[in-house]
Write a protein that holds these residues in place. Sequence first.
Motif, PDB file in Angstrom:
ATOM      1  N   PRO A 229     -36.712  21.232 -31.088  1.00 45.61           N
ATOM      2  CA  PRO A 229     -37.446  20.473 -30.056  1.00 45.61           C
ATOM      3  C   PRO A 229     -38.914  20.234 -30.426  1.00 45.61           C
ATOM      4  O   PRO A 229     -39.447  19.155 -30.161  1.00 45.61           O
ATOM      5  CB  PRO A 229     -37.324  21.362 -28.813  1.00 45.61           C
ATOM      6  CG  PRO A 229     -36.119  22.209 -29.061  1.00 45.61           C
ATOM      7  CD  PRO A 229     -36.102  22.449 -30.533  1.00 45.61           C
ATOM      8  N   LYS A 232     -39.130  17.545 -33.302  1.00 49.21           N
ATOM      9  CA  LYS A 232     -38.897  16.192 -32.788  1.00 49.21           C
ATOM     10  C   LYS A 232     -40.072  15.699 -31.963  1.00 49.21           C
ATOM     11  O   LYS A 232     -40.512  14.554 -32.118  1.00 49.21           O
ATOM     12  CB  LYS A 232     -37.620  16.173 -31.933  1.00 49.21           C
ATOM     13  CG  LYS A 232     -36.334  16.284 -32.722  1.00 49.21           C
ATOM     14  CD  LYS A 232     -35.132  16.186 -31.777  1.00 49.21           C
ATOM     15  CE  LYS A 232     -33.821  16.144 -32.544  1.00 49.21           C
ATOM     16  NZ  LYS A 232     -32.648  16.041 -31.628  1.00 49.21           N
ATOM     17  N   ARG A 233     -40.577  16.547 -31.077  1.00 47.71           N
ATOM     18  CA  ARG A 233     -41.692  16.138 -30.212  1.00 47.71           C
ATOM     19  C   ARG A 233     -42.924  15.788 -31.045  1.00 47.71           C
ATOM     20  O   ARG A 233     -43.549  14.730 -30.859  1.00 47.71           O
ATOM     21  CB  ARG A 233     -42.026  17.247 -29.214  1.00 47.71           C
ATOM     22  CG  ARG A 233     -43.116  16.841 -28.216  1.00 47.71           C
ATOM     23  CD  ARG A 233     -43.610  17.987 -27.379  1.00 47.71           C
ATOM     24  NE  ARG A 233     -44.429  18.913 -28.159  1.00 47.71           N
ATOM     25  CZ  ARG A 233     -44.039  20.144 -28.510  1.00 47.71           C
ATOM     26  NH1 ARG A 233     -42.840  20.597 -28.134  1.00 47.71           N
ATOM     27  NH2 ARG A 233     -44.830  20.922 -29.203  1.00 47.71           N
TER      28      ARG A 233
END
Length: 245
Positions: A229, A232-233
């Motif tokens: 996460p 990706k962020r």
Amino acid sequence: MNIFNIHMEFNHEKFRYMIEKCIVKKNKGYICVVDGNVLSQTYLYPNYGNVVRNAFVNTCDSGYIAKMANDIYGTKYTSFNGPMIFEEYIEKPYKQLLLGNTENTYALIKDRLEKDGKDSLNLLYMPLPFVEVDEFDYPNIAKKINEIKPDIIWVSLGAPKQEIFMNRILPYINSGVMFGIGAAFNYYAGILNKPKMEIGPFRFIWLARLFEEPKKQFRRCWNFISVIPHLKREERERKKLNENF
């Protein structure tokens, strides 16, 4: 392509060209094969990230990492994993040196080459002591490598140890392309089994290894899953920032 705060070459032909050029010109450098474990380590440990970024080229070892890139940038990248690279280059007529792993694995690799009608005379092996990465005698190991004068040096110590090893020995060697190749020796030798199931670009090597080495691979898989996460962020934020300039 600069992605997830490192560079990975997704163009397989360009990747091959860079290797051939380095060999022909008798230059030196190292290549990191970036799977989920390597990528998570670069995120969690900045010093290791610098080691990976200092490679002269890196390749994507993971179909899922390629998919992450494709989802963010709308590309159609595919992975070029360690076992594929090893199988392609070990059969080329270069002088090659295997570092690490075991002499038995080396014998199995030579045996497969000979059974497949390939020349194994230019394939040599050098054992490495079982020590921490800070305890290697890098100048002495490099001296032996320089006497052999290999075109390709395969390093099988497992990540992150093999990448740090290559980074630290690089100043002492005269020439040669070093690959941090991990378990590729064992796949080629038949010690580990490649998964037969494939779905598009996904080859599920990680899943096969999870069953064969559950304790070791579970920790690695968990590290990667936990940082996905964040990766990706942050990559989407970089993409948005670059689009605004």
